[in-house]
Structures are given as structure tokens and as C-alpha cells.
Design a protein around this motif. Structure first.
Motif, PDB file in Angstrom:
ATOM      1  N   GLN A 163       5.464 -13.155  -3.117  1.00 38.67           N
ATOM      2  CA  GLN A 163       6.410 -12.187  -2.548  1.00 38.67           C
ATOM      3  C   GLN A 163       6.026 -10.745  -2.881  1.00 38.67           C
ATOM      4  O   GLN A 163       6.882  -9.884  -3.097  1.00 38.67           O
ATOM      5  N   ARG A 164       4.734 -10.505  -2.903  1.00 36.09           N
ATOM      6  CA  ARG A 164       4.264  -9.176  -3.277  1.00 36.09           C
ATOM      7  C   ARG A 164       4.728  -8.102  -2.291  1.00 36.09           C
ATOM      8  O   ARG A 164       5.075  -6.994  -2.686  1.00 36.09           O
ATOM      9  N   GLU A 165       4.724  -8.450  -1.000  1.00 38.57           N
ATOM     10  CA  GLU A 165       5.132  -7.446   0.000  1.00 38.57           C
ATOM     11  C   GLU A 165       6.581  -7.022  -0.216  1.00 38.57           C
ATOM     12  O   GLU A 165       6.913  -5.835  -0.121  1.00 38.57           O
ATOM     13  N   ALA A 166       7.430  -8.001  -0.509  1.00 36.63           N
ATOM     14  CA  ALA A 166       8.847  -7.680  -0.725  1.00 36.63           C
ATOM     15  C   ALA A 166       9.014  -6.791  -1.958  1.00 36.63           C
ATOM     16  O   ALA A 166       9.824  -5.853  -1.963  1.00 36.63           O
ATOM     17  N   TYR A 167       8.215  -7.067  -2.976  1.00 40.05           N
ATOM     18  CA  TYR A 167       8.276  -6.263  -4.200  1.00 40.05           C
ATOM     19  C   TYR A 167       7.872  -4.812  -3.909  1.00 40.05           C
ATOM     20  O   TYR A 167       8.523  -3.862  -4.350  1.00 40.05           O
ATOM     21  N   ILE A 168       6.820  -4.678  -3.126  1.00 37.70           N
ATOM     22  CA  ILE A 168       6.359  -3.329  -2.773  1.00 37.70           C
ATOM     23  C   ILE A 168       7.442  -2.597  -1.982  1.00 37.70           C
ATOM     24  O   ILE A 168       7.723  -1.421  -2.225  1.00 37.70           O
ATOM     25  N   ASP A 169       8.061  -3.313  -1.057  1.00 39.09           N
ATOM     26  CA  ASP A 169       9.124  -2.688  -0.269  1.00 39.09           C
ATOM     27  C   ASP A 169      10.263  -2.213  -1.169  1.00 39.09           C
ATOM     28  O   ASP A 169      10.803  -1.124  -0.985  1.00 39.09           O
ATOM     29  N   MET A 170      10.600  -3.056  -2.140  1.00 37.94           N
ATOM     30  CA  MET A 170      11.696  -2.672  -3.045  1.00 37.94           C
ATOM     31  C   MET A 170      11.321  -1.461  -3.889  1.00 37.94           C
ATOM     32  O   MET A 170      12.135  -0.577  -4.126  1.00 37.94           O
ATOM     33  N   LEU A 171      10.076  -1.450  -4.356  1.00 40.82           N
ATOM     34  CA  LEU A 171       9.613  -0.287  -5.128  1.00 40.82           C
ATOM     35  C   LEU A 171       9.729   0.976  -4.287  1.00 40.82           C
ATOM     36  O   LEU A 171      10.246   2.002  -4.726  1.00 40.82           O
ATOM     37  N   ARG A 172       9.265   0.854  -3.041  1.00 43.69           N
ATOM     38  CA  ARG A 172       9.214   2.008  -2.155  1.00 43.69           C
ATOM     39  C   ARG A 172      10.638   2.515  -1.885  1.00 43.69           C
ATOM     40  O   ARG A 172      10.869   3.721  -1.781  1.00 43.69           O
ATOM     41  N   ALA A 173      11.570   1.571  -1.792  1.00 44.98           N
ATOM     42  CA  ALA A 173      12.942   1.943  -1.452  1.00 44.98           C
ATOM     43  C   ALA A 173      13.755   2.303  -2.694  1.00 44.98           C
ATOM     44  O   ALA A 173      14.946   2.606  -2.596  1.00 44.98           O
ATOM     45  N   SER A 174      13.119   2.297  -3.850  1.00 45.82           N
ATOM     46  CA  SER A 174      13.898   2.416  -5.088  1.00 45.82           C
ATOM     47  C   SER A 174      14.334   3.844  -5.381  1.00 45.82           C
ATOM     48  O   SER A 174      15.150   4.069  -6.275  1.00 45.82           O
ATOM     49  N   GLY A 175      13.807   4.816  -4.688  1.00 46.95           N
ATOM     50  CA  GLY A 175      14.228   6.186  -4.962  1.00 46.95           C
ATOM     51  C   GLY A 175      13.138   7.170  -4.562  1.00 46.95           C
ATOM     52  O   GLY A 175      12.128   6.777  -3.966  1.00 46.95           O
ATOM     53  N   PRO A 176      13.338   8.402  -4.910  1.00 44.55           N
ATOM     54  CA  PRO A 176      12.370   9.436  -4.500  1.00 44.55           C
ATOM     55  C   PRO A 176      10.972   9.205  -5.071  1.00 44.55           C
ATOM     56  O   PRO A 176       9.983   9.612  -4.475  1.00 44.55           O
ATOM     57  N   GLN A 177      10.893   8.524  -6.225  1.00 49.31           N
ATOM     58  CA  GLN A 177       9.570   8.269  -6.817  1.00 49.31           C
ATOM     59  C   GLN A 177       8.964   6.970  -6.310  1.00 49.31           C
ATOM     60  O   GLN A 177       7.999   6.465  -6.883  1.00 49.31           O
ATOM     61  N   GLY A 178       9.550   6.410  -5.252  1.00 44.37           N
ATOM     62  CA  GLY A 178       9.162   5.091  -4.779  1.00 44.37           C
ATOM     63  C   GLY A 178       7.666   4.942  -4.518  1.00 44.37           C
ATOM     64  O   GLY A 178       7.027   4.015  -5.029  1.00 44.37           O
ATOM     65  N   GLU A 179       7.109   5.851  -3.776  1.00 47.30           N
ATOM     66  CA  GLU A 179       5.699   5.721  -3.411  1.00 47.30           C
ATOM     67  C   GLU A 179       4.808   5.810  -4.652  1.00 47.30           C
ATOM     68  O   GLU A 179       3.827   5.075  -4.778  1.00 47.30           O
ATOM     69  N   GLN A 180       5.211   6.690  -5.552  1.00 48.94           N
ATOM     70  CA  GLN A 180       4.446   6.847  -6.797  1.00 48.94           C
ATOM     71  C   GLN A 180       4.526   5.553  -7.627  1.00 48.94           C
ATOM     72  O   GLN A 180       3.536   5.128  -8.230  1.00 48.94           O
TER      73      GLN A 180
ATOM     74  N   VAL B 213       4.895   2.554  -6.449  1.00 48.39           N
ATOM     75  CA  VAL B 213       4.036   1.557  -5.797  1.00 48.39           C
ATOM     76  C   VAL B 213       2.605   1.715  -6.303  1.00 48.39           C
ATOM     77  O   VAL B 213       1.955   0.745  -6.718  1.00 48.39           O
ATOM     78  N   GLN B 214       2.127   2.935  -6.299  1.00 54.06           N
ATOM     79  CA  GLN B 214       0.757   3.188  -6.764  1.00 54.06           C
ATOM     80  C   GLN B 214       0.600   2.722  -8.220  1.00 54.06           C
ATOM     81  O   GLN B 214      -0.406   2.146  -8.601  1.00 54.06           O
ATOM     82  N   ARG B 215       1.611   2.999  -8.995  1.00 54.05           N
ATOM     83  CA  ARG B 215       1.554   2.740 -10.428  1.00 54.05           C
ATOM     84  C   ARG B 215       1.607   1.226 -10.726  1.00 54.05           C
ATOM     85  O   ARG B 215       0.786   0.704 -11.480  1.00 54.05           O
ATOM     86  N   MET B 216       2.568   0.570 -10.122  1.00 54.24           N
ATOM     87  CA  MET B 216       2.761  -0.842 -10.465  1.00 54.24           C
ATOM     88  C   MET B 216       1.668  -1.727  -9.874  1.00 54.24           C
ATOM     89  O   MET B 216       1.391  -2.815 -10.386  1.00 54.24           O
ATOM     90  N   LEU B 217       1.051  -1.282  -8.794  1.00 54.62           N
ATOM     91  CA  LEU B 217      -0.001  -2.104  -8.187  1.00 54.62           C
ATOM     92  C   LEU B 217      -1.394  -1.741  -8.663  1.00 54.62           C
ATOM     93  O   LEU B 217      -2.367  -2.403  -8.289  1.00 54.62           O
ATOM     94  N   ARG B 218      -1.485  -0.703  -9.458  1.00 60.61           N
ATOM     95  CA  ARG B 218      -2.807  -0.282  -9.906  1.00 60.61           C
ATOM     96  C   ARG B 218      -3.472  -1.394 -10.714  1.00 60.61           C
ATOM     97  O   ARG B 218      -2.857  -2.038 -11.550  1.00 60.61           O
ATOM     98  N   GLN B 219      -4.729  -1.610 -10.411  1.00 60.62           N
ATOM     99  CA  GLN B 219      -5.464  -2.688 -11.075  1.00 60.62           C
ATOM    100  C   GLN B 219      -6.929  -2.326 -11.139  1.00 60.62           C
ATOM    101  O   GLN B 219      -7.481  -1.781 -10.190  1.00 60.62           O
ATOM    102  N   HIS B 220      -7.564  -2.636 -12.262  1.00 63.58           N
ATOM    103  CA  HIS B 220      -9.000  -2.368 -12.369  1.00 63.58           C
ATOM    104  C   HIS B 220      -9.757  -3.274 -11.406  1.00 63.58           C
ATOM    105  O   HIS B 220      -9.456  -4.463 -11.312  1.00 63.58           O
ATOM    106  N   PRO B 221     -10.746  -2.742 -10.700  1.00 64.47           N
ATOM    107  CA  PRO B 221     -11.571  -3.611  -9.846  1.00 64.47           C
ATOM    108  C   PRO B 221     -12.149  -4.741 -10.691  1.00 64.47           C
ATOM    109  O   PRO B 221     -12.553  -4.519 -11.834  1.00 64.47           O
ATOM    110  N   GLY B 222     -12.151  -5.940 -10.151  1.00 58.41           N
ATOM    111  CA  GLY B 222     -12.604  -7.090 -10.927  1.00 58.41           C
ATOM    112  C   GLY B 222     -14.102  -7.309 -10.853  1.00 58.41           C
ATOM    113  O   GLY B 222     -14.818  -6.636 -10.109  1.00 58.41           O
TER     114      GLY B 222
END
Lengths: 637, 637
Positions: A162-179, A181-190
Motif C-alpha cells: 500500500q505504498r501509493e496510499a501511504y504517499i498520498d496520505m503523506l502528501r495530504a498531511s499538510g503544507p509540508q506534505g511534498e517534503q 514524501v521526499q523524506r520518508m521515501l528517501r533510500q540509498h541506491p542499492g
């Protein structure tokens, strides 16, 4: 020695510890293209970030959930009735199977008619199904004909968490939503060593992976209670938990309890390795109550049927056992067909000989009859049987090393090459297959195992026991092997068979099962992160954020074992007020570095330092820039 | 919250669990070139192989022993008197130090004169020593002048583990002696990533490694109780255990008990990270009773002296603290001089900011004073102080990542580069130095840490905390980090700082200390095996042989934790008769693969199959040959 209380149907009550909801967690289901595809997840609620840390809203996080209906408060569990057969309609709709009047194995019929077993027999006997004559009902067979089964769709949804739903919720969570999303999904290239993991799992991708043999979906038509899952190097790394009684201990009730306990903490599949009494009945109880695929080593039971005399085993007894177990619903069989006669003497100068039970049974048989085993000779017949039930094959490594000394030797790799040949023989019949691996291997020799497996077995999923990286820590082999498991998972192993602290010493109890499971969940997840599995870091990021923001309860709940984390914390700071305290007992209230860091941030913010400009390319330049910039900022004081 | 019983001298009795001899073990000493070089080892006796398995004599195995006099039944332990100062004569003979009238630090004098502390003060006050004016008493200074100190000879003997004697005993054990030597010493060639480990350690090699800075021998002249040990990538990988009270819990007695417990299980050094009350007195008790080097983070205590207000710290307070601790005998100081002003804002967008306590204290100071820290500015002065006592420096990674998210970022690597510069500054004054490393790092990013450390820090020993390979398992961070520790140890890290299960959650208790130690002993040994450290596999081979031959007690005793192994075994099979049983409860008596393997061997032998011809080059050819050969052999039946 243990006493062995006789198990009776009346004892069959679910372990209350297995059905308590996990903290801050609820069972959710995501539907697929049809309403009866209901994919289970565990949703972990989080509290908001404290105002002093930014006051963010933290949406609930969805994690993979192997615990089945046991953690669904809407479901009434009754072990005597078993779980609901969630896949029955899909199997029936395909119209390629038929219901039998009863077991077609001789042993299955005998046990059913044995009145002495009435008190311990699982009550509701469902009639077994089998493919209609001449048909093949394996998921691989469907996949190769281009059919996406509901099972395949199920696992595609499941792997996406349910990653897409999580991203949507992050985005809708407030003015810092987009930021956020970037933060919580950030991952080192494997570093994936050649894995090909897509950003999002589609049903078509699942189908194509199964079709080419790079993944299996173990799903016996006689185990309709199972929630589909997939094993392959391009999916999340899975773990298996072994349970099972021996002649010396444990009874049916205890084994069912170990199963429900194992899946609560994350076991993706469970192998019932029973070698003691009433193996058939034990297995029935486990299968009817298991939402995860069940694996077995049929030769164990076959040996019981000849009173432990390996040389008396025959293809007929083995064949009857395969059918018996297939009709009960076993999802995968370990078959040690790679133990070939010419390889056996190669083990004679080993430090620890043949340590696989299945391997040693067949080796003994081969020597006694001075010919290739009936398992090897009848491999095509085995495939022919299992494709009528969709039992997957797990090609056992009967010659795996039992010590670092014996690692990567000629016997082991000769067998591995044979397993590759058998893989192709299975694929010819569209039989799903995975390949078992060692064992005991020092760290620097692990990669060779993975590389040779990929080469010889054409990317069929690798399924390894550990490996244990040293032999000097009996009592801690979950750890010696967890190290090796993390490494080989990173290199490409699809499923890791756990090792418990009791390895080499005794039969694991519930505590050992949990210790083994959590250790292997760590290894599997560490491997996912290192491979760069998309989204794997989200849970790490969420937990790290909770940790930094002193959301103690969230930190516990987001972890693999909330109970232990909370107990450890409460050992020194039990009061509820301490769950919002901005320190812990490691450092005490005046010394917490996390608190000081926050002070540093606040300080920097008060002084007008622009946080965001701090992170960009060019370490050297940045240092210089900040020195210059800092100089003017700080002059404001 | 815990109650905090006031510690009193009368409570000072040694933990009885710390002095019980380990099973089948005795303390032995190997003398050096002079009689007062007595290097301690633990000798583990083994029973003979049963006749049915060949009846071999298994000579005792010598293992590294960090437990000091506590496990020597000839020594009467009295915590109030402290341990015998085994290095005193060596220090005095060098005639480059002088005994002071009393502590030269202001704080040290104040505490000594504080009558309220009488009840908790260590009784026997030895007058501190210091280098004579203008002299340097560091082991590096001697090494660079070509002097092999008794300490260096001691560690050379210690690292060799009496291997030559073991080989001699094997050879003399019977007609199969030479074959046993080959077997027990067999080891897979390692992958050392550039380490240069000699087959045998000589005092001259130790000297040369210390001289070039590639190893340190922490040995404060005021800690003559310590048994010399060496930290460097060309020696056995070492582990450190952290202990110490906080404002919230634990007292002096408990901390001494944690120290004796930590060294019993294999802690090579112990860091006292106390931040609570009576830090000075706690440290004195620990030092006087510790046979292993003790490390501290002096800034912790300095902060206590300014009531936790970081910005009020001064060089004078810090300097006084260094002298205070150096004169007590602390063997190495963690100094966070790499936390430079321009690096601090680089942490602002991290997930978890600055997690090092020392790092955050200095960061706060730097921001408050908008200038470089006094630790950085006075680094040469620090070197000047410590060389008068031979305190080694451990360059702290104050900006290490506190989450996988923050791993390998600009702040971290900017600091690492600075640590390399500081390493060279220390070496200019012949000050022994090691470099601390992270922290939280996913598996695939670990090697970059080691590679950059080697590059920037010129092979000065790396000393890492874990690293933790995932953040999702609070309560199990000994395991998340044990995986990373094994990897980075393999890559070249010289000492691994343990992480206990309580990490992030609370102050570790004795059980946590042991769990952390054993996990890290596993990681260190797995690393030694992977590097190909000469002789590292002997213990694995001995344990595997004992396992295969059903020498249960030997299997327990040869392991890292005999007590747990035995308890696990006895949980199902407690009777003494089961210690010679040829099975365990995992499989039961009729199903043991080890037993079956023995049957296979016997069978092959009976049938005239020549075992030894089984192992030689050419797997394919061998398989073919055996098939042919086998055919004729087996026709004899």
C-alpha cells in the motif's frame, strides 16, 4: 526427558498470545480486481509529531502481515474448524480439478479408518482435490500460458505494501506534505548483484517471474486456507520457520502453537519437520490452521513407515507418502534428489560428514543398494505427481556442509550442479521449483554459493539455511547464521530458513522460535535495504523519525517486536509519563544527544541559519560555504 | 524509576559468578623472555574420541583469555585492594617516569580531600606517575625508537594462542598425529582486503605495527594492572564493551560487576561511559580492578562539572579532566575533535541529527561560541598531555549517522577526513591513536566507510560501533549491528564496539552485557575467519569435530558460552547419560544424521571403499571414477 501428554481434540484451543492485536495496529485488507481478493496488511497508527519538533501529522504505516486471521478481531478462531478456505472459489473456477471421494494414498486411507486416532484427528475432513486427468494445475503452468491467476494478483498487491496510499496520505498531511514524501521515501541506491526489481509490482510481473522460473508461488490446491505469497529474488526476501516434533518431545497442540507464534512474528512459510509420532495427524492440524504455505520433507515420514530402516525405503512407499501429503495440502516438498551415488564418497573425509537428515537417509539407501536413489531415478514421476496438486519442489541440499571446514567442497558443488539439472527437468513439466543451500559457510565463501547457484540453477529461487559463519557459538546460532543470512539475502537468496538458538542442541520452544524469526526478519530486511528494494527504507525512516521525535510508543510499535522493545524501555522507566519523555535511561534527562541536537537545530533556526541549504552536492565546497556563511550569521549574536 | 542505593566500600565484594572457573578450563600462563612476562590463556581440556569414531586423543585447546586474575583460582580477589600491578616493574625500569605526590588535577585533589566521599572511595590510593619533564612514554614512542617493550612481547605471545604447542601435542598424540595436524589446522584461504597478517606474531612485528601507527597498545602507566593487548587490523579483531551509570540508574558496585562480567565473556577493553553521580570514584574502582584497558569520553565528566551546560565548558575544565583521568589510569580517551564548526549545519537536514553524545555537546558549544571547539583548537595540547601518561586517543565520530537515512553523508565524511588530519597530528607527537566509526549503515554502504577510513587515516586502527544495518528492530540491535560489525571487521576494522539489546531503549544490565559481548565475539571471529587470520579456524574445527563425535561436554566447553549451550541441551535431555548420547532432542535417537553419516562411513569402510581416494582434484572425474569403482565394490555384497 519430557513427558508426552497425549493430545486430544478437546485440547485444541488457540494460544491466546497469538491473537492479541499488536499495539497501535489493526488488520486492513486491500481488495483486488474482484471482491474475494482481499490482501491482508497490518496498519500501524502513529501519533503526531510534537509541536516543538514541527507538529507533523504521521500517517499510518502499512507493513507486510503473515499472521493471517489470527490478528483479525472480526474472525472467531476455532482450531477445530480450521481457517476459512479463501482460495476455494479460485481453484474451483479454474475447473481443472476434481474432488476425490477420499484420500487416494493408501496411508491416508488407513489413518482415516484407524478408530484409535479419533481423539486426535482433525474433525472436519475435506475431500481432497486433484487435477483432472492429464491436466497441470501449477501456477507456473498458468503463468506460462499467459494466465494471471487471482493468486498472482494477490501477491502483487501484497508486495506493494500500500505504498501509493501511504504517499498520498503523506502528501495530504499538510503544507509540508511534498517534503515529507521526499523524506520518508528517501533510500540509498542499492547494490543488487543483478536483481531486476521493479518500482511497483504488477500482476503481470508476478506472472512473468513465475513463468520463467525466477519465482514460485507455493499454493497447493488442497491448502485453500493459505494467503498467497511469492518467493523470488525480485521480491521481498522471505523467511521460513521450522517446527515439528521429534520422537522425544512436543505434541500436536504445541506444534500448532509454534506455527501460530511463528507467523505472528513474520514467518512467511513454515516447515513441519516432525519425525515423531502421529506425523500425519499433526500435519493435518497445522495445515487446516495455517494461512502460510507449509513445507515438509516427505522422506522423514517415509522413513517412519519402515521403522527407521533407510535401506527398506522404496519408491512405492515414498510415492504413497507424496500423494498422502499432497492431498493434505502441503505446499512444498523438500526432495533430496541431488544426493547421487558418486557424490557420497566425496563426503568421507569431511569434518562433519553428511548433516542433512534427508541427505543421510538417501546416502545410506544408495550405499545399501549400490545404485542411484529412487528419488533421483523417479524425479520425473515426482514432478508428474506434484503438478496435479501444485506442490512446489524445494530441491534439498543433502550434501550441505555441516561445518565451516566442509564449506564449498566438491560434494556440495557437485550436488548443486545436479540440482540445476533437476530444476530444468521440473521446468519441463511446469513444476515450480526452488533450490536449497547451505549451511555452514565462512563469510568470504558465501558469495560463491550464490554465484554458482545462479549459474547452475538459472535463477530458480535460492532458499538457504543461514549460512552459519562460524561454528564456535552453540546457543547463539541464530546470530552466527543471521550474519550469513543477511549476506546471502543481499547477494540474491529469495528465502532464508531460520536457525534458532537451540540449533545443534535441542528442539526449539516458543521463545526460540520467536528469537529465530526476529533475527531472520532482521537479516531479510537488511538484505532488502542493501539490494535497494523499492520502498524498503520507509519503515526504517518512519522508525528513525519516531525515535528522533521521542515518540516512544511509535518507536516500539513500528519495530519488529513491540513487546520486547517496550519491556526493555520499561525496565528502567515504567511510568506512562516516560513514554513522552525526551530522554531514556541510557543517558538520563540531562544528557540526551537527541535533545541536544534539537537544541542545535533550534539554535541554528533562531540565528537565522537556513537548514535546507546545508545539504547539497560538494562536501568540500559546502564546508567552505558554511564557514563563510556561518561567519556572518553568527556575528548577529 | 530505580532506587539508587548508596554504594559503600563495605559492599565491595566480587561477583561470585565472575570467578567460577569455566567448565573443563584452567588458567595457564606462558612466560616470555623474562619471568615477569606471564601471558594468560584459557586452556580447554577435551576428552578422547570414542573408539567407534577412531579413538583419537584430543589435546587441550588454548583460547584468548580476557578475564584476568578473576578466573585464576590461585588468586584471591579483593575488590578493595584491586588487582596486582603486573606492569609496574616494566614501567619503573624504563626510568622515564616519576611518581607524583598526589593528583596534579585540581578536581582529583578536591575529590581526595572531600571527606563525604570516604565511604565510597577506593581505599588504596597509589600515587600517580607521569613522564619526567620533556619525555614521552607512549608505546609508539618506544616503538619508533626501535625498542621492544615487555608489553609488546606480551601481546605477541598472546596473539599466537600457543598454537605451536597445540601442533606439537597433536603431532605427539598418536600414529595419526600428522594427519590430525593437517586436519585441525586446515583453513580456507581468506579475503583480507589488504591486511598483512603474518603466520606467527613476533615482538618485532608488534613493534613495527605500533611504530607505523597501524596498531595501538593502550597501556596507561597509571593502569599497571592491565594485561597488555593490541588493536590493529593485522591482529585478532577485538571487541569493546560499554558500561557506566547514568543519572537514572546503577551504582559503583553494579558497574564493577558489569566490568568483571564483560571480561569473563570476552570484552577486550571496557569503556566507562558514566554520566551520573560519582563518576570519579566509579572509575577508580573499575580501573583498580580491571585487567583490560579502560576507555572513557572525558567530555562527559567535564559537562557534569558545569552542571550540564555545554556552552560553559572551557579548555581549562577539559584539560583538568584529562589530567584527572590520565592520572587515574584511563588507557584511552575518546576525543571528538573532528566536530568542526563548518560541519555542524550539514547535519541540519538529517533524519536523526547528531546522535553522538560527545558530538552534540561540542556542536552545541561551537554554535554557542560561534567558533571551533577548544578540543579541536587544543588538539596538540591534548597530545602533549596524553603522551606523558601514554593515554591513547580514540578520535570520536561525533557526527556519525544515527539512522540508515543519514549514513555516509557529507557531515560524516567531512569529519572522517578531519580525523585523518588529526591522526597525523597525533603521530607527530608519537601519540597512539585509533579512529571511531559509525553507527547506522545499510550493508552495502559499509565498505565505503572502511575504504575511506583507510585512505584518510593511513591505516590507523578503525574502531566502529556496529554498524547497525537496519533501524526496525529496537530490542535486537545487538543483532542488527552484529551483522554490520562482522562485515566491517572483515573489511579491516580492528575493534568492534558492542551494542546491547537495550540500545536506544535503556541502560544495559548484566544479561544485556553478556548478550552484547557474545554477539560481538561472534562478529569478531567471523571476521577473523573471513580475513584468513592464521589459525582462526582451529577452534571451529575442534568444536565441529567434538560435535560430530558426540562429545557433548566438549562441544559446550569449546563454545563461546558453555553455560547457555549446556542449559539449552539440558532443557530436553538433562541426564548425565545424555552427554554421551549419540543424538539430541532435535531429531531424537532414531533419526540423527550425524549417526547415519557414521553408519555411511562404516558401511563404506566395511565394503572396502578407500575413503581417502574420495578427495582429490577434478570433481567430474571423481564422480565418474567412483561410479565405476563403486560398481565393482558393491558387487561384493
Amino acid at each position: 526427558m519430557n513427558t508426552h501428554p497425549h493430545f486430544s481434540v478437546n485440547d485444541a484451543s488457540v494460544d491466546s498470545a497469538a491473537i492479541v492485536p499488536l499495539p497501535q495496529s489493526r488488520k486492513v485488507y486491500q481488495s483486488g480486481s474482484r471482491p474475494d481478493i482481499r490482501v491482508p496488511f497490518r496498519e500501524i497508527t502513529q501519533s503526531d509529531t510534537a509541536t516543538m519538533f514541527g507538529g507533523e501529522c504521521n500517517p499510518p504505516l502499512t507493513v507486510y502481515d503473515t499472521s493471517g486471521p489470527y490478528t483479525d478481531p472480526m474472525v472467531q478462531i476455532d482450531l477445530r474448524k480450521g481457517l476459512a478456505p479463501v482460495r476455494s472459489a479460485w481453484i474451483a473456477e479454474r475447473d481443472d480439478t476434481e474432488q476425490l471421494d477420499g484420500p487416494s494414498s493408501r496411508f491416508g486411507r488407513d489413518r482415516l479408518q484407524d478408530t484409535r486416532l479419533a481423539g486426535m484427528r482433525f474433525e472436519t475432513q475435506r475431500h481432497p482435490r486433484r487435477a483432472k486427468s492429464g491436466l497441470n494445475v501449477s501456477q507456473m503452468h498458468y503463468a506460462r500460458r499467459g494466465i494471471i491467476t487471482p493468486e498472482m494478483e494477490f501477491v502483487a498487491i501484497r508486495e506493494n505494501l500500500q505504498r501509493e496510499a501511504y504517499i498520498d496520505m503523506l502528501r495530504a498531511s499538510g503544507p509540508q506534505g511534498e517534503q515529507l514524501v521526499q523524506r520518508m521515501l528517501r533510500q540509498h541506491p542499492g547494490q543488487s548483484f543483478g536483481a531486476s526489481i521493479p518500482a511497483t509490482m504488477s500482476p503481470e510481473f508476478v506472472r512473468s517471474e513465475i513463468a520463467r522460473g525466477r519465482a514460485i508461488l507455493p499454493a497447493n490446491i488442497n491448502h485453500p486456507e493459505s494467503e498467497p505469497m511469492v518467493i523470488g529474488r525480485n521480491f521481498l526476501v522471505k523467511i521460513n520457520a521450522n517446527i515439528g516434533n521429534s520422537a522425544l518431545g512436543s505434541n500436536i497442540g504445541e506444534e500448532v502453537e509454534k506455527m501460530t507464534w511463528a507467523i505472528r512474528w513474520g514467518g512467511d512459510t513454515v516447515m513441519d519437520l516432525s519425525t515423531g509420532k502421529n506425523i500425519h495427524e499433526t500435519r493435518e492440524w497445522i495445515l487446516r490452521n495455517s494461512p502460510v504455505p507449509i513445507g515438509t520433507v516427505p522422506i522423514y515420514q517415509a522413513l517412519e513407515k519402515v521403522d527407521g530402516k533407510a535401506e527398506e525405503l522404496t519408491w512405492e512407499i515414498f510415492r504413497d507418502t507424496l500423494i498422502e501429503q499432497a492431498e493434505q495440502g502441503v505446499d512444498y516438498f523438500t526432495i533430496h534428489a541431488g544426493v547421487r551415488l558418486p557424490f557420497i564418497p566425496m563426503t568421507a573425509d569431511r569434518m562433519t560428514g553428511i548433516v542433512s537428515r534427508g541427505g543421510s537417509i538417501l546416502a545410506k539407501w544408495c550405499l545399501a543398494h549400490h545404485k542411484e536413489s529412487f528419488v533421483y531415478e523417479h524425479f520425473d514421476d515426482i514432478c508428474d505427481i506434484v503438478k496435479s496438486y501444485d506442490v512446489s519442489l524445494s530441491l534439498g541440499d543433502g550434501l550441505r556442509p555441516g561445518s565451516g571446514y566442509d564449506a564449498n567442497d566438491a560434494a556440495q558443488f557437485a550436488e548443486l550442479k545436479t540440482l540445476g539439472e533437476l530444476t530444468q527437468a521440473a521446468w519441463k513439466q511446469d513444476v515450480q521449483v526452488m533450490v536449497e543451500g547451505p549451511g555452514h559457510v565462512p563469510m568470504h565463501l558465501i558469495k560463491e554459493n550464490m554465484d554458482l547457484q545462479l549459474e547452475h540453477c538459472h535463477e530458480a529461487p535460492f532458499y538457504t539455511l543461514g549460512p552459519l559463519t562460524t561454528d564456535i557459538a552453540p546457543g547463539y546460532d541464530h546470530i552466527t547464521s543471521g550474519i550469513g543470512a543477511a549476506l546471502i539475502g543481499w547477494y540474491g537468496t529469495a528465502m532464508l530458513c531460520y536457525v534458532t538458538p537451540k540449533e545443534h542442541l535441542g528442539l526449539p520452544d516458543k521463545k526460540d522460535v520467536k528469537d529465530g524469526i526476529i533475527t531472520y526478519k532482521i537479516a531479510a530486511h537488511a538484505a532488502d535495504l542493501a539490494k535497494g528494494h523499492p520502498g524498503a527504507a520507509i519503515r526504517d525512516n518512519a522508525l528513525s523519525k519516531a525515535r528522533f521525535e521521542f515518540r516512544w510508543d511509535d518507536q516500539f510499535s513500528l519495530g519488529l517486536d513491540p513487546d520486547t522493545a517496550k519491556n526493555f524501555h520499561d525496565a528502567t522507566l515504567p511510568k506512562d509519563s516516560m513514554k513522552v519523555a525526551h530522554f531514556c535511561s541510557m543517558c538520563g534527562p540531562h544528557f540526551c544527544s537527541m535533545k541536544i541536537t534539537q537544541d542545535v537545530r533550534d539554535y541554528a533556526r533562531d540565528k537565522g541559519l537556513d537548514d535546507k541549504s546545508a545539504l547539497s552536492a560538494g562536501m568540500q565546497e559546502k564546508a567552505k560555504e558554511f564557514k563563510e556563511k556561518g561567519a556572518s550569521i553568527y556575528q548577529k549574536i
